[in-house]
Design an enzyme around this catalytic site. Structure first.
Site, PDB file in Angstrom:
ATOM      1  N   GLY A   1       0.818  -1.198   0.000  1.00 22.05           N
ATOM      2  CA  GLY A   1       0.000   0.000   0.000  1.00 22.05           C
ATOM      3  C   GLY A   1       0.851   1.247   0.000  1.00 22.05           C
TER       4      GLY A   1
ATOM      5  N   VAL B   1       0.659  -5.234   3.076  1.00 22.34           N
ATOM      6  CA  VAL B   1      -0.581  -5.824   3.584  1.00 22.34           C
ATOM      7  C   VAL B   1      -0.379  -7.334   3.639  1.00 22.34           C
ATOM      8  CG1 VAL B   1      -3.068  -6.020   3.294  1.00 22.34           C
ATOM      9  CG2 VAL B   1      -1.887  -3.977   2.466  1.00 22.34           C
TER      10      VAL B   1
ATOM     11  N   ASP C   1      -9.362   8.005  -5.555  1.00 24.21           N
ATOM     12  CA  ASP C   1      -8.621   6.962  -6.270  1.00 24.21           C
ATOM     13  C   ASP C   1      -9.539   5.789  -6.577  1.00 24.21           C
ATOM     14  OD1 ASP C   1      -6.535   5.705  -7.498  1.00 24.21           O
ATOM     15  OD2 ASP C   1      -5.510   5.094  -5.666  1.00 24.21           O
TER      16      ASP C   1
END
Length: 714
Positions: free
Chosen positions: A410, A415, A545
């Site tokens: 990220g 993650v 986004d």
């Protein structure tokens, strides 16, 4: 050319005559040829008959007329209707072009009669759902230019879309059968139209309400209908009767020219069909409303009583670990907006459990072929009710268990797959880990994402925050797990019939369908995202986004909006930092002015719709950021894909309107997608044919974030 050649004088005796089908110009040779005449050039000047003030004449020329026959023929069908023409000319030798002749005499003009009216634009439909009533809705009409002839009558035609009717199966608008409203209502499944409104050029009104009950006529408001034995569109009085509640309609704008004096059929032009709109349901009677309120009050009292009893009972015994479906919570359904006729989501998604490496939560991501027997996933695990109520808790280090499986990276770190302990129950989780040694800006961004997710709260169509942990200076964020990964990869994986190729590109199918996902599933994914974004919008959160890569799919193919790393909770945001921008999915005003609003997210949703229709194609394939910004400013928008219905493409174009205020809201989009899913038409065609080609996937597809162009960093 000979040395004796010079420029000729003007042609003499220019004469114009007109036959029934053409205008003919004849002339004599110049008095002083000054050499060999090799060609004649005729100049045409066209003036609009009864032109309004300021209208300009049109001038053009035709050359290479035979120097021996000295005659030019101009068929009327090739000339501009509703115009008169005059002519003059020159002769040319090898030395060049000579003098201009005088114009044809003013008493001899070539007059072209009026033609078919200019085609009007389709009526504009309302953007806000609250203006659509049970008996009608507002529309906007456009008046056409009378360049091709006088316009004496405007008609508004209404077509009721019954049962499985869609615009794709409708006849050509010029072939619509126009009947009375009573005949249209009793026409069964036949496609018929009735005239709701009629205006002449003096009474024309742009903004009207369909179904307001008014009477109109092209004869004007101050004249009465003449007695006549044959229906006359110019004098007939039409009633704009109320529409039916809960019914889909489309509208056509038809324009008629001058009334023929010989009794023949008038010339007319028709717009295309408008986007279908469904009227609101019937409001019902007051007594029914009172009955509903009373019943609701009784139900609320019963629920409160049951809750009090459950709380007392829980205090008397240890906590139970419950696993209840989201659909048990009032207001949240696993199958939003879908009637029983279209089937339940879990019944249409064909997935089977695949227990691998001892992991009970792993599943196959490969879709079954259409037509196989539906199965309900045995390992589907929605969040427990108690987790929904408190989704922003602080976790201890003992509550978190990390695995070595990396799910992705990220903005702030990585993650990993893991589990979290919530009230004694271990739940699978995607755990964001802030990288060690992160600077203060990264820590602030990490915390801002946490704060925004806490502000947003629980919602079934966003990735929900389970909790956070700070252990020995390392920050962790536990998020809801979505077993099928991100939407972009899943869409591309659904291209299972695609010919294997070393490089991405247009590849041809060999048989069957072009995707393992059905048209209904693709629309449901879009509706899930729009519903999640509607919730973010209600919280004044701008995602900034939104794209297929930032939408995650659960094991049951529920789409959830994810990745709030760029999100802002201010309702409107002006970017001032030097940060890369996802240029392929970002709205025009955000690219050029760095101003973001919820309507900027609507633009991005239109790009996401395009990604869904193309099964993961690369938007603006092959374009770099600088070229894209210039093309968007010039009005360029991605063209319609051949497997995309016109209605769905129009939704994309509405999302890509230049002015943010002209774009629909997410509530509007949810309503439109809801109507599309209730319609049995296929808005995304996945059937294979010999000419089908997948949309290109760029080899440099990872350049969604452009960090090399100053135009896209602020």
């Amino acid at each position: 050319m000979t040395t004796s050649d010079g420029l000729p004088s003007a042609p003499r005796g220019v004469y114009l005559s007109r036959s029934q089908s053409a205008c003919v110009v004849q002339w004599d040779v110049p008095k002083t040829p000054n050499g060999t005449i090799i060609k004649y050039t005729i100049y045409l000047t066209a003036m609009w008959i009864d032109a309004p003030p300021g209208a300009q004449a049109v001038e053009y020329s035709q050359e290479n007329f035979n120097p021996y026959t000295r005659m030019g023929t101009f068929p009327l069908r090739f000339l501009t209707p509703n115009s008169w023409y005059k002519f003059n000319m020159t002769a040319s030798t090898y030395a060049g072009q000579g003098e201009f002749s005088s114009y044809t005499a003013s008493t001899s003009t070539c007059e072209v009669p009026p033609g078919k009216p200019i085609t009007p634009s389709p009526p504009a439909m309302p953007q806000a759902a609250d203006v659509i009533k049970h008996n009608g809705y507002p529309i906007t009409l456009s008046q056409v230019s009378e360049r091709t002839g006088p316009v004496e009558c405007y008609h508004v035609l209404v077509v009721e879309l019954k049962d499985e009717m869609s615009l794709r199966t409708m006849p050509n608008v010029d072939q619509l059968k126009v009947v009375s409203q009573q005949e249209a209502a009793s026409s069964g499944n036949n496609v018929t139209a009735y005239v709701a409104m009629a205006f002449n050029r003096d009474d024309f009104v742009e903004d009207v309400f369909l179904g307001d009950g008014r009477k109109t006529s092209c004869a004007g408001t101050g004249r009465r209908k003449r007695e006549q034995s044959v229906e006359d569109i110019y004098d007939e009085v039409y009633t704009n009767s109320p529409l039916k509640p809960g019914t889909r309609y489309t509208v056509v704008h038809r324009v008629y020219g001058s009334k023929p004096q010989d009794g023949s059929q008038p010339l007319y032009s028709s717009s295309g069909y408008s986007l279908p709109i469904m009227t609101a349901p019937s409001p019902g009677n007051n007594w029914m409303l009172i009955l509903i309120i009373l019943c609701s009050a009784v139900i609320v009292l019963i629920i409160l009583t049951v809750l009090i009893l459950l709380i007392r009972r829980r205090k008397q015994r240890p906590p139970r670990h419950v696993r209840e479906d989201i659909s048990d919570v009032e207001g949240f359904s696993d199958t939003p907006f879908i009637s029983d006729q279209t089937g339940l989501r879990m019944q249409e998604v064909t997935r089977t459990a695949d227990v691998a490496d001892g992991d009970p939560t792993s599943t196959r991501h490969h879709g079954e072929h259409h037509g196989s027997k539906p199965t309900i996933m045995e390992n589907y695990r929605p969040l427990p009710l108690k987790i929904m109520a408190i989704s922003d808790r602080d976790l201890t280090w003992d509550d978190i268990s990390l695995t070595s499986r990396l799910l992705g990276t990220g903005n702030f770190g990585e993650v990993r797959k893991g589990t979290v302990n919530l009230d004694g129950e271990r739940l699978p989780s995607a755990i964001k880990v802030l990288k060690r040694g992160a600077d203060e800006a990264a820590r602030q961004d990490f915390q801002q994402e946490v704060d925004i997710m806490r502000h947003v709260g629980y919602h079934p169509y966003i990735i929900n925050l389970l909790g956070t942990c700070d252990h020995q200076g390392q920050q962790y964020m536990a998020l809801e797990m979505a077993g099928n990964g991100d939407l972009k990869k899943y869409l591309r994986t659904s291209r299972v019939l695609e010919t294997t190729s070393a490089a991405y590109g247009n590849t041809r199918q060999t048989a069957g369908t072009v995707s393992t996902l059905s048209p209904v599933q693709l629309l449901r994914i879009a509706c899930d995202v729009a519903t999640g974004m509607e919730h973010l919008s209600s919280k004044d959160v701008i995602h900034r986004d939104l794209a297929a890569r930032n939408v995650l799919l659960t094991d049951s193919l529920i789409a959830k909006v994810a990745d709030f790393g760029l999100s802002r909770g201010d309702g409107i945001y002006e970017q001032t930092s030097k940060r890369a921008v996802p240029f392929r999915s970002t709205a025009l005003e955000a690219l050029s002015k760095r101003i973001y609003t919820t309507q900027s997210d609507v633009w991005s949703f239109g790009i996401l719709l395009w990604e869904i229709v193309t099964l993961g194609g690369t938007p603006y394939s092959g374009m770099k950021s600088g070229l894209l910004l210039r093309r968007l400013r010039e009005g360029y928008r991605m063209p319609k894909q051949r497997n995309c219905d016109e209605d769905l493409y129009q939704m994309m174009l509405q999302c890509w309107q230049r002015r943010p205020e002209d774009r629909p809201t997410f509530s509007d989009l949810v309503e439109q997608l809801k109507n599309m899913m209730e319609d049995k038409s296929s808005y995304v065609n996945i059937e294979n044919d010999d000419d089908f080609e997948y949309e290109i996937i760029d080899s440099d597809d990872n350049d969604d974030i452009d960090d090399g162009d100053d135009a896209f960093t602020g």
